[in-house]
Design a protein around this motif. Structure first.
Motif, mmCIF file in Angstrom:
data_model
loop_
_atom_site.group_PDB
_atom_site.id
_atom_site.type_symbol
_atom_site.label_atom_id
_atom_site.label_comp_id
_atom_site.label_asym_id
_atom_site.label_seq_id
_atom_site.Cartn_x
_atom_site.Cartn_y
_atom_site.Cartn_z
ATOM 1 N N GLN A 1 1.004 -1.041 0.021
ATOM 2 C CA GLN A 1 -0.001 0.120 -0.069
ATOM 3 C C GLN A 1 0.826 1.223 0.045
ATOM 4 O O GLN A 1 1.770 1.413 0.927
ATOM 5 N N LEU A 2 0.930 2.121 -0.962
ATOM 6 C CA LEU A 2 1.617 3.091 -1.323
ATOM 7 C C LEU A 2 0.771 4.534 -1.154
ATOM 8 O O LEU A 2 -0.393 4.462 -1.466
ATOM 9 N N ILE A 3 1.390 5.491 -0.660
ATOM 10 C CA ILE A 3 0.859 6.860 -0.759
ATOM 11 C C ILE A 3 1.805 7.892 -1.454
ATOM 12 O O ILE A 3 2.962 8.026 -1.074
ATOM 13 N N ALA A 4 1.333 8.738 -2.373
ATOM 14 C CA ALA A 4 1.951 9.712 -2.957
ATOM 15 C C ALA A 4 1.299 11.044 -2.255
ATOM 16 O O ALA A 4 0.214 11.451 -2.153
ATOM 17 N N THR A 5 2.038 11.624 -1.404
ATOM 18 C CA THR A 5 1.663 12.764 -0.969
ATOM 19 C C THR A 5 1.577 13.884 -1.864
ATOM 20 O O THR A 5 2.417 14.208 -2.733
ATOM 21 N N ALA A 6 0.613 15.063 -1.555
ATOM 22 C CA ALA A 6 0.095 15.918 -2.648
ATOM 23 C C ALA A 6 0.002 17.477 -1.808
ATOM 24 O O ALA A 6 -0.621 17.374 -0.728
ATOM 25 N N PRO A 7 0.588 18.391 -2.462
ATOM 26 C CA PRO A 7 0.279 19.926 -1.872
ATOM 27 C C PRO A 7 -1.119 20.092 -1.970
ATOM 28 O O PRO A 7 -1.809 19.432 -2.981
ATOM 29 N N MET A 8 -1.754 20.726 -0.942
ATOM 30 C CA MET A 8 -3.038 21.200 -0.895
ATOM 31 C C MET A 8 -3.560 21.611 -2.372
ATOM 32 O O MET A 8 -2.836 22.382 -3.066
ATOM 33 N N GLY A 9 -4.691 21.046 -3.007
ATOM 34 C CA GLY A 9 -5.214 21.492 -4.078
ATOM 35 C C GLY A 9 -4.651 20.828 -5.431
ATOM 36 O O GLY A 9 -5.184 20.867 -6.527
ATOM 37 N N LEU A 10 -3.575 20.060 -5.017
ATOM 38 C CA LEU A 10 -2.871 19.445 -6.138
ATOM 39 C C LEU A 10 -3.116 18.004 -6.187
ATOM 40 O O LEU A 10 -2.557 16.929 -6.948
ATOM 41 N N GLU A 11 -4.191 17.437 -5.472
ATOM 42 C CA GLU A 11 -4.202 16.008 -5.317
ATOM 43 C C GLU A 11 -4.630 15.209 -6.604
ATOM 44 O O GLU A 11 -4.356 14.242 -7.130
ATOM 45 N N ALA A 12 -5.646 16.134 -7.336
ATOM 46 C CA ALA A 12 -6.216 15.563 -8.712
ATOM 47 C C ALA A 12 -4.957 15.404 -9.630
ATOM 48 O O ALA A 12 -5.099 14.557 -10.636
ATOM 49 N N VAL A 13 -4.001 16.478 -9.835
ATOM 50 C CA VAL A 13 -2.955 16.435 -10.646
ATOM 51 C C VAL A 13 -1.948 15.226 -10.337
ATOM 52 O O VAL A 13 -1.609 14.698 -11.191
ATOM 53 N N VAL A 14 -1.676 15.053 -9.160
ATOM 54 C CA VAL A 14 -0.669 13.888 -8.760
ATOM 55 C C VAL A 14 -1.620 12.510 -8.887
ATOM 56 O O VAL A 14 -0.806 11.406 -9.669
ATOM 57 N N ALA A 15 -2.707 12.516 -8.743
ATOM 58 C CA ALA A 15 -3.626 11.294 -9.096
ATOM 59 C C ALA A 15 -3.568 10.933 -10.732
ATOM 60 O O ALA A 15 -3.456 9.910 -11.213
ATOM 61 N N ARG A 16 -3.679 11.976 -11.441
ATOM 62 C CA ARG A 16 -3.432 11.849 -12.962
ATOM 63 C C ARG A 16 -2.151 11.554 -13.578
ATOM 64 O O ARG A 16 -2.150 10.506 -14.107
ATOM 65 N N GLU A 17 -1.138 12.013 -12.764
ATOM 66 C CA GLU A 17 0.211 11.443 -13.059
ATOM 67 C C GLU A 17 0.418 9.833 -12.744
ATOM 68 O O GLU A 17 0.709 9.250 -13.740
ATOM 69 N N LEU A 18 -0.274 9.394 -11.732
ATOM 70 C CA LEU A 18 -0.269 7.936 -11.322
ATOM 71 C C LEU A 18 -1.207 7.455 -12.383
ATOM 72 O O LEU A 18 -0.665 6.141 -12.780
ATOM 73 N N ASN A 19 -2.133 7.902 -12.647
ATOM 74 C CA ASN A 19 -2.885 7.129 -13.754
ATOM 75 C C ASN A 19 -2.204 6.768 -14.984
ATOM 76 O O ASN A 19 -2.296 5.782 -15.681
ATOM 77 N N GLU A 20 -1.657 8.078 -15.203
ATOM 78 C CA GLU A 20 -0.698 8.072 -16.644
ATOM 79 C C GLU A 20 0.608 6.765 -16.625
ATOM 80 O O GLU A 20 1.067 6.420 -17.470
ATOM 81 N N LEU A 21 0.943 6.720 -15.393
ATOM 82 C CA LEU A 21 2.009 5.832 -15.126
ATOM 83 C C LEU A 21 1.602 4.408 -14.855
ATOM 84 O O LEU A 21 2.019 3.333 -14.896
ATOM 85 N N GLY A 22 0.149 4.455 -14.882
ATOM 86 C CA GLY A 22 -0.628 2.853 -15.081
ATOM 87 C C GLY A 22 -1.145 2.367 -13.581
ATOM 88 O O GLY A 22 -1.588 1.197 -13.571
ATOM 89 N N TYR A 23 -1.265 3.332 -12.676
ATOM 90 C CA TYR A 23 -1.640 2.972 -11.473
ATOM 91 C C TYR A 23 -3.256 3.307 -11.312
ATOM 92 O O TYR A 23 -3.498 4.448 -11.582
ATOM 93 N N GLU A 24 -3.949 2.451 -10.328
ATOM 94 C CA GLU A 24 -5.226 3.087 -10.088
ATOM 95 C C GLU A 24 -5.264 3.659 -8.746
ATOM 96 O O GLU A 24 -4.279 3.158 -7.830
ATOM 97 N N THR A 25 -5.905 4.806 -8.452
ATOM 98 C CA THR A 25 -5.678 5.496 -7.402
ATOM 99 C C THR A 25 -7.016 5.946 -6.542
ATOM 100 O O THR A 25 -8.247 5.723 -6.935
ATOM 101 N N THR A 26 -6.708 6.098 -5.312
ATOM 102 C CA THR A 26 -7.861 6.610 -4.542
ATOM 103 C C THR A 26 -7.317 8.069 -3.922
ATOM 104 O O THR A 26 -6.393 8.084 -3.264
ATOM 105 N N VAL A 27 -8.076 9.267 -4.145
ATOM 106 C CA VAL A 27 -7.651 10.402 -3.729
ATOM 107 C C VAL A 27 -8.209 10.940 -2.322
ATOM 108 O O VAL A 27 -9.394 10.512 -1.976
#
Length: 379
Positions: free
Chosen positions: A5-31
């Motif tokens: 179970q991994l977590i990518a921390t995100a600056p406030m307001g950028l959670e969706a941007v981080v999630a999109r990066e992870l999606n493009e790298l091939g990961y399913e995400t929960t924000v």
């Protein structure tokens, strides 16, 4: 082995941007607030540290459980598989935060977590003393609404520390935020890009790395590279994959100006350190005198405020200059991050889109004025 179970921390307001990066790298995400959860293997720790542009850290989620008392915190931490990660000589400092929880003393919670880990490792290594002179494992306990989240930091110094910036101007834009501003715009590497307040050049350097698909973590190291649990060949494989992914086979049209000669020197040095010397044109020039070249370009900028400018009148003057500049650039788009609520008034019209972001702890708006998109090339 079951998935981590991994977590990518995100600056406030950028959670969706981080999630999109992870999606493009091939990961399913929960924000969630401040973090994006995903699962992976050891190789994914390597890849995500190398590739994530807008996240601050990649963490292993060791466990999450209710903890209203020190006993609950101790037993919950002790039950986790620390022996799978930390060797007998591992260094394992504990950091902590507490919010809206009965356990309010962060130092006490850190001490309890440390003690619980020691007790668990004693059972595995059959010793009462740990030298802590080996690889580093930073553990964090976060208490929120009486729920303890226990994480292990794989990143070390935050991901915005790419390794190319040796000096910085006053109040520099973090590399992670600069990358987010680029990704939230409609710019791509085949369009001109101009920053009239380029400071230490971060926006333009990040843009070049995005355009050429250069992994932002290629020029730095991570503490998890020294962890015995992650085979070295996985890091080598991830870095080789990143080097092979670079696409530097077309010229970039990147220009930055700043009124401060010292800032331009710092920007040129940073570009050279990033391996982009000669790919970005930096010039000492006031924004009012700039006339960027080309069609269908983008201006993306972090104009001065706070420590970087002396008074609001200067902000008003500069913002009006932006609006006037864009009258001469009918095919261009303009993007600026600013805390000033009067920005649109000074610029001369309402933004087509706005997005609330936090530059450090300063609440800002990302003002987006959208020009026409370039015509599609006929097939």
């Amino acid at each position: 082995m079951s998935k981590l179970q991994l977590i990518a921390t995100a600056p406030m307001g950028l959670e969706a941007v981080v999630a999109r990066e992870l999606n493009e790298l091939g990961y399913e995400t929960t924000v969630e607030n401040g973090r994006v959860l995903f699962s992976g293997d050891y190789i994914d720790i390597c890849r995500c540290n190398l590739w994530l542009r807008t996240s601050d850290r990649v963490l292993v989620k060791m466990g999450q459980f209710p903890a209203k008392t020190f006993d609950e915190l101790f037993e919950g931490v002790k039950a986790l598989p620390w022996e799978d990660w930390i060797p007998e000589n591992g260094e394992f400092p504990v950091e902590g935060r507490s919010h809206k929880s009965q356990l309010t003393s962060v130092p006490a919670c850190q001490g309890i977590v440390k003690k619980a880990i020691v007790e668990k490792l004693k059972l595995s290594y059959h010793t009462d003393w740990f030298p802590e002179n080996g690889p580093r494992y930073v553990i964090e306990v976060i208490l929120l609404n009486d729920i303890a989240l226990i994480t292990l930091d794989t990143t070390g110094p935050a991901l915005h520390k790419r390794g190319y910036r040796r000096q910085a101007t006053e109040a520099p834009l973090k590399e992670t935020m600069a990358a987010a501003l680029i990704q939230l715009s409609r710019w791509n590497g085949h369009r001109p890009l101009y920053d009239p307040c380029c400071g230490s050049g971060t926006l333009l350097i990040e843009a070049a790395m995005i355009a050429w698909n250069i992994a932002p973590g290629l020029r730095r190291s991570f503490p998890s590279e020294h962890w015995p649990v992650i085979p070295k060949y996985l890091w080598e494989e991830a870095r080789e994959e990143a080097f092979d992914a670079v696409r530097d086979d077309y010229p970039l049209q990147l220009t930055g100006t700043d009124i401060d000669p010292a800032a331009i020197e710092i920007a040129e040095a940073a570009a050279k350190s990033a391996g982009l010397s000669g790919e970005i044109t930096f010039t000492v020039m006031a924004a009012a005198k700039a006339r960027p070249q080309g069609e269908y370009g983008c201006i993306i900028t972090n104009p001065p405020y706070g420590e970087r400018i002396s008074n609001d009148k200067e902000v008003e003057k500069l913002t009006r200059q932006f609006g006037e500049m864009m009258l001469y650039l009918p095919t261009w788009s303009f993007f600026a991050i600013s805390p000033y609520k009067e920005f649109e008034q000074y610029y001369g019209r309402k933004a087509d889109k706005r997005r609330k972001l936090y530059n450090g702890r300063i609440e800002c708006q990302y003002y987006q004025y959208l020009g026409p998109l370039p015509p599609r090339n006929p097939k």
